[in-house]
Design an enzyme around this catalytic site. Structure first.
Site, PDB file in Angstrom:
ATOM      1  N   GLY A  35       0.769  -1.216   0.120  1.00 19.08           N
ATOM      2  CA  GLY A  35      -0.173  -0.119   0.084  1.00 19.08           C
ATOM      3  C   GLY A  35       0.781   1.293  -0.073  1.00 19.08           C
ATOM      4  N   GLN A  94     -10.087  23.177   7.883  1.00 21.70           N
ATOM      5  CA  GLN A  94      -9.533  23.295   9.307  1.00 21.70           C
ATOM      6  C   GLN A  94      -8.336  24.048   9.265  1.00 21.70           C
ATOM      7  OE1 GLN A  94      -8.951  19.182  10.909  1.00 21.70           O
ATOM      8  NE2 GLN A  94      -9.846  18.319   8.887  1.00 21.70           N
ATOM      9  N   LYS A 187     -27.531  31.513   8.705  1.00 16.19           N
ATOM     10  CA  LYS A 187     -27.831  29.986   9.319  1.00 16.19           C
ATOM     11  C   LYS A 187     -27.641  30.033  10.563  1.00 16.19           C
ATOM     12  CE  LYS A 187     -24.869  27.060   7.974  1.00 16.19           C
ATOM     13  NZ  LYS A 187     -23.890  26.264   6.992  1.00 16.19           N
ATOM     14  N   ARG A 189     -28.272  27.704  14.604  1.00 15.55           N
ATOM     15  CA  ARG A 189     -28.746  26.224  15.110  1.00 15.55           C
ATOM     16  C   ARG A 189     -28.731  26.742  16.583  1.00 15.55           C
ATOM     17  NH1 ARG A 189     -25.248  23.078  13.059  1.00 15.55           N
ATOM     18  NH2 ARG A 189     -26.571  21.915  11.664  1.00 15.55           N
ATOM     19  N   ASP A 213     -20.542  29.780  -3.601  1.00 19.74           N
ATOM     20  CA  ASP A 213     -19.638  29.380  -2.309  1.00 19.74           C
ATOM     21  C   ASP A 213     -18.287  28.767  -2.891  1.00 19.74           C
ATOM     22  OD1 ASP A 213     -18.892  29.259   0.186  1.00 19.74           O
ATOM     23  OD2 ASP A 213     -20.759  27.775   0.707  1.00 19.74           O
ATOM     24  N   GLY A 220     -26.265  19.709   2.199  1.00 15.42           N
ATOM     25  CA  GLY A 220     -27.331  20.068   2.982  1.00 15.42           C
ATOM     26  C   GLY A 220     -27.768  21.551   3.244  1.00 15.42           C
TER      27      GLY A 220
END
Length: 307
Positions: A35, A94, A187, A189, A213, A220
């Site tokens: 591998g 990240q 957005k 939550r 974007d 989603g």
């Protein structure tokens, strides 16, 4: 000049070489039986200007390691200069500490590329432009606006929309190109594991909305943003997304969504399901990247390609 490609997006590399009117360099990039990645550069690169094209798309770890080993092979073969061409920067999301005891993986990946021996980077539509500061070498940052701009030009009642507050700068630049208005989908939550609440900032009634974007992953948020715009009276909703990650249930969500069309680039190769989806249109960034590579090689100005 000589251009090489790993296994991540060889089709895009061949398009770039077609625009450069050169042949893609010969390199063997495969796996040993256990591998491990095996690389053998099969063309002479001594004293040459080398460009390695390899997006950090899935499987990101394998493709990044391929890049690093190819860079090392070219450096040890006495290449004069090595430019890493990243149509898609893996781990770009990240780029900051989002919670305690979490890494800044984008910075780590930047350090790996630099340590491998590259002289400069050519990137496309970073998640945030601040990632350029993770490098201590020249970084040329291209945007997809020259690709998407002509495609949507001439549409009446166009309104550019950012699907979240973080992408406002990118959407504003596109709205300036079309000389049209700008709206934002806020957005929120309230609690974990609860549905997101979409608040539309701006008047979208009877407008042909264009969501802009850099990345569409599971789709989603994009589909919910499109639904919120239609609920607020939009005439239609299309989307222009540079990097079509499209993982998990993305294709199913897009197919069943209110989106009229999702336009993406070939910075990441599309899966068979994505290619067969009637709502997805792919445009090529091959010519744009070829222009940038040519100007880097000849020490010409590429500032006109940044916008």
């Amino acid at each position: 000049m000589i251009v090489f490609s790993g296994n991540a997006n060889r089709e895009l590399a061949e398009k770039i070489c077609g625009h450069l009117d050169i042949e893609l360099g010969h390199a063997r990039v495969d796996r040993f039986s256990d591998g491990e990645t095996r690389v053998e550069i099969q063309d002479n690169v001594r004293g040459r200007d080398v460009f390695i094209i390899q997006p950090g798309c899935a499987p990101a770890n394998e493709h990044i390691i391929e890049s690093l080993i190819m860079i090392d092979a070219c450096r040890r073969a006495s290449a004069k200069r090595i430019t890493m061409v990243l149509p898609y920067f893996g781990y770009a999301r990240q780029e900051r500490k989002s919670a305690p005891r979490t890494p800044i993986t984008a910075k780590l990946v930047a350090d790996l590329y630099t340590a491998s021996g590259i002289d400069r980077m050519l990137v496309m539509e970073l998640h945030t432009s601040a990632i350029q500061g993770f490098f201590n070498i020249p970084v040329d940052h291209l945007f997809a606006k020259p690709i998407f701009g002509p495609y949507f030009e001439g549409r009446d009642n166009l309104l550019v929309v950012s699907p979240d507050a973080g992408g406002t700068e990118r959407a504003r630049a596109m709205a300036k190109y079309y000389n049209c208005g700008l709206a934002i989908v806020d957005k929120r939550r309230d609690r974990p594991n609860e549905s997101e609440v979409m608040n539309v900032i701006g008047d979208v009634r009877d407008k042909d909305c264009l969501l802009v974007d850099d990345i569409c992953d599971t789709g989603g948020s994009l589909c919910k943003a499109a639904e919120a715009l239609m609920d607020n009276g939009a005439k239609s909703v299309s989307a222009a997304i540079t990097h079509a990650v499209l993982s998990g249930p993305a294709i199913e969500r897009i197919s069943n969504s209110v989106l009229k069309e999702l336009v993406v680039t070939d910075s990441i190769p599309l899966s068979r399901a994505a290619r067969e989806c009637s709502k997805i249109t792919q445009l090529s960034v091959g010519e744009l990247l070829a222009k940038a590579i040519r100007r880097i090689h000849t020490a010409g100005s590429i500032s006109s390609l940044f916008v």
